[in-house]
Design an enzyme around this catalytic site. Structure first.
Site, mmCIF file in Angstrom:
data_model
loop_
_atom_site.group_PDB
_atom_site.id
_atom_site.type_symbol
_atom_site.label_atom_id
_atom_site.label_comp_id
_atom_site.label_asym_id
_atom_site.label_seq_id
_atom_site.Cartn_x
_atom_site.Cartn_y
_atom_site.Cartn_z
ATOM 1 N N HIS A 1 43.112 94.406 19.720
ATOM 2 C CA HIS A 1 43.390 93.171 18.998
ATOM 3 C C HIS A 1 42.102 92.328 18.889
ATOM 4 O O HIS A 1 41.780 91.818 17.819
ATOM 5 C CB HIS A 1 44.508 92.428 19.734
ATOM 6 C CG HIS A 1 45.196 91.391 18.917
ATOM 7 N ND1 HIS A 1 46.022 90.442 19.472
ATOM 8 C CD2 HIS A 1 45.198 91.140 17.594
ATOM 9 C CE1 HIS A 1 46.481 89.646 18.510
ATOM 10 N NE2 HIS A 1 46.011 90.051 17.374
ATOM 11 N N HIS B 1 48.656 99.208 27.532
ATOM 12 C CA HIS B 1 48.981 97.817 27.196
ATOM 13 C C HIS B 1 47.700 96.977 27.083
ATOM 14 O O HIS B 1 47.467 96.309 26.078
ATOM 15 C CB HIS B 1 49.905 97.245 28.288
ATOM 16 C CG HIS B 1 50.245 95.804 28.106
ATOM 17 N ND1 HIS B 1 51.450 95.393 27.584
ATOM 18 C CD2 HIS B 1 49.533 94.673 28.342
ATOM 19 C CE1 HIS B 1 51.463 94.075 27.528
ATOM 20 N NE2 HIS B 1 50.317 93.613 27.973
ATOM 21 N N GLU B 2 46.884 97.040 28.113
ATOM 22 C CA GLU B 2 45.659 96.227 28.128
ATOM 23 C C GLU B 2 44.688 96.677 27.035
ATOM 24 O O GLU B 2 43.971 95.860 26.462
ATOM 25 C CB GLU B 2 45.001 96.274 29.509
ATOM 26 C CG GLU B 2 45.863 95.695 30.636
ATOM 27 C CD GLU B 2 46.287 94.253 30.416
ATOM 28 O OE1 GLU B 2 45.604 93.523 29.679
ATOM 29 O OE2 GLU B 2 47.333 93.858 30.963
ATOM 30 N N HIS C 1 45.417 94.853 23.922
ATOM 31 C CA HIS C 1 44.778 93.536 23.826
ATOM 32 C C HIS C 1 43.336 93.696 23.337
ATOM 33 O O HIS C 1 42.871 92.938 22.493
ATOM 34 C CB HIS C 1 44.773 92.837 25.194
ATOM 35 C CG HIS C 1 46.098 92.264 25.600
ATOM 36 N ND1 HIS C 1 46.789 91.368 24.824
ATOM 37 C CD2 HIS C 1 46.862 92.451 26.708
ATOM 38 C CE1 HIS C 1 47.917 91.029 25.438
ATOM 39 N NE2 HIS C 1 47.997 91.681 26.581
#
Ligand SMILES: [Zn+2]
Length: 289
Positions: free
Chosen positions: A84, A77-78, A81
């Site tokens: 992104h 998940h991290e 980020h």
């Protein structure tokens, strides 16, 4: 450790990625991603300085680092980020932000790669035998994903809908207790189910503008995630389909907030996101299916 991130096709320098995975005294708990500098070209070409941080426990000398399933999911998940941040191609620094119901989408989507065969067979291997995680265990993880979704979805939606009601009315002289009861009744809320956040302590929507009338955003991000995940599941190359992956980067990662997210999603998917994908994902029957 620090890695240099480059563009595979042009060889251009994109930035530096710092990975700080282990717990140590004085470090903040949990896991997170952050940037120390974001991409922009407004004031010269600025490259990204970003990091992923977690609190894994180092193995004893000679022992491997073992990570729980939850921690592995959070790690992916991290990292979403971080991808992104590093994909950004915006000109203006202010466009690196994101609208509230969109900022968790890219990272939630990255969690889906954890259970792909490529990751299972190469990384989810037993630390002593080297065998990949057994298929039965993978099936159990997948089955458990829909456990109690009826409860959590209803509990969440009650708070999300109340949030919208509160922020689209005149609150003068409002009797919060009576209003809440009446609103829940109008939603046919089951008696057995409490709201996730009762009105007087719903700090999320009253402590600032960020989530006011936007508490629904967490679930909308999950609709986008489920619908984009189905696109990968249906692609010829699955989660490793190059053409779809390029669309993902070009339309959903790189523009950050420079393109309206709804428009960007349409460019990626060829249509709007459909909430039915989330219903399938959570194990709910979909009307008409
Ligand atoms: Zn996140």
């Amino acid at each position: 450790m620090v890695w240099e991130v480059t563009d595979k096709t042009t060889g251009d320098h994109i930035g530096l990625w710092y990975l700080d995975p282990f717990a140590r005294p004085g470090k903040r708990s949990g896991a997170w991603a952050t940037t120390y500098r974001s991409h922009e070209t407004f004031d010269g070409n600025r490259t990204v300085l970003g990091s992923n941080n977690s609190n894994f426990i180092k193995g004893a000398p000679g022992e491997p680092v073992l990570v729980s399933w939850d921690d592995a999911t959070t790690f992916f998940h991290e990292f979403g980020h971080a991808l992104h941040y590093f994909s950004s191609n915006v000109d203006y620094p202010s466009l690196n932000g994101g609208v509230r119901d969109y900022t968790e989408f890219q990272s939630q989507l990255l969690e889906r790669w954890l259970l792909t065969d490529e990751v299972i067979n190469n990384f989810l291997v037993h630390h002593q035998t080297g065998e990949p995680i057994p298929a039965e265990l993978v099936a159990k993880i997948k089955n458990a994903a829909t456990f109690n979704q009826g409860f959590s979805t209803t509990e969440y939606l009650a708070s999300a809908l109340l949030d919208i009601k509160y922020h689209t009315m005149d609150p003068t002289g409002l009797d919060v207790d009576a209003f809440e009861r009446q609103a829940l009744e109008s939603l046919n809320m089951p008696d057995e189910l409490p709201m996730r956040h009762r009105s007087p302590h719903f700090g999320h929507i009253f402590s600032g503008e960020g989530y006011a009338a936007a508490y629904y955003g967490y679930m909308w991000a999950e609709v986008l995630t489920a619908d984009a995940a189905e696109a990968f599941e249906q692609a010829p190359g699955g989660y490793y389909d190059k053409e779809l992956a390029k669309k993902l980067v070009d339309h959903l990662f790189a523009p950050r907030n420079a393109v309206d997210p709804a428009e960007a999603y349409r460019a990626f998917r060829g249509r709007d996101a459909r909430m039915e994908a989330l219903m399938r994902d959570r194990g709910f029957p979909v009307p008409g299916e």
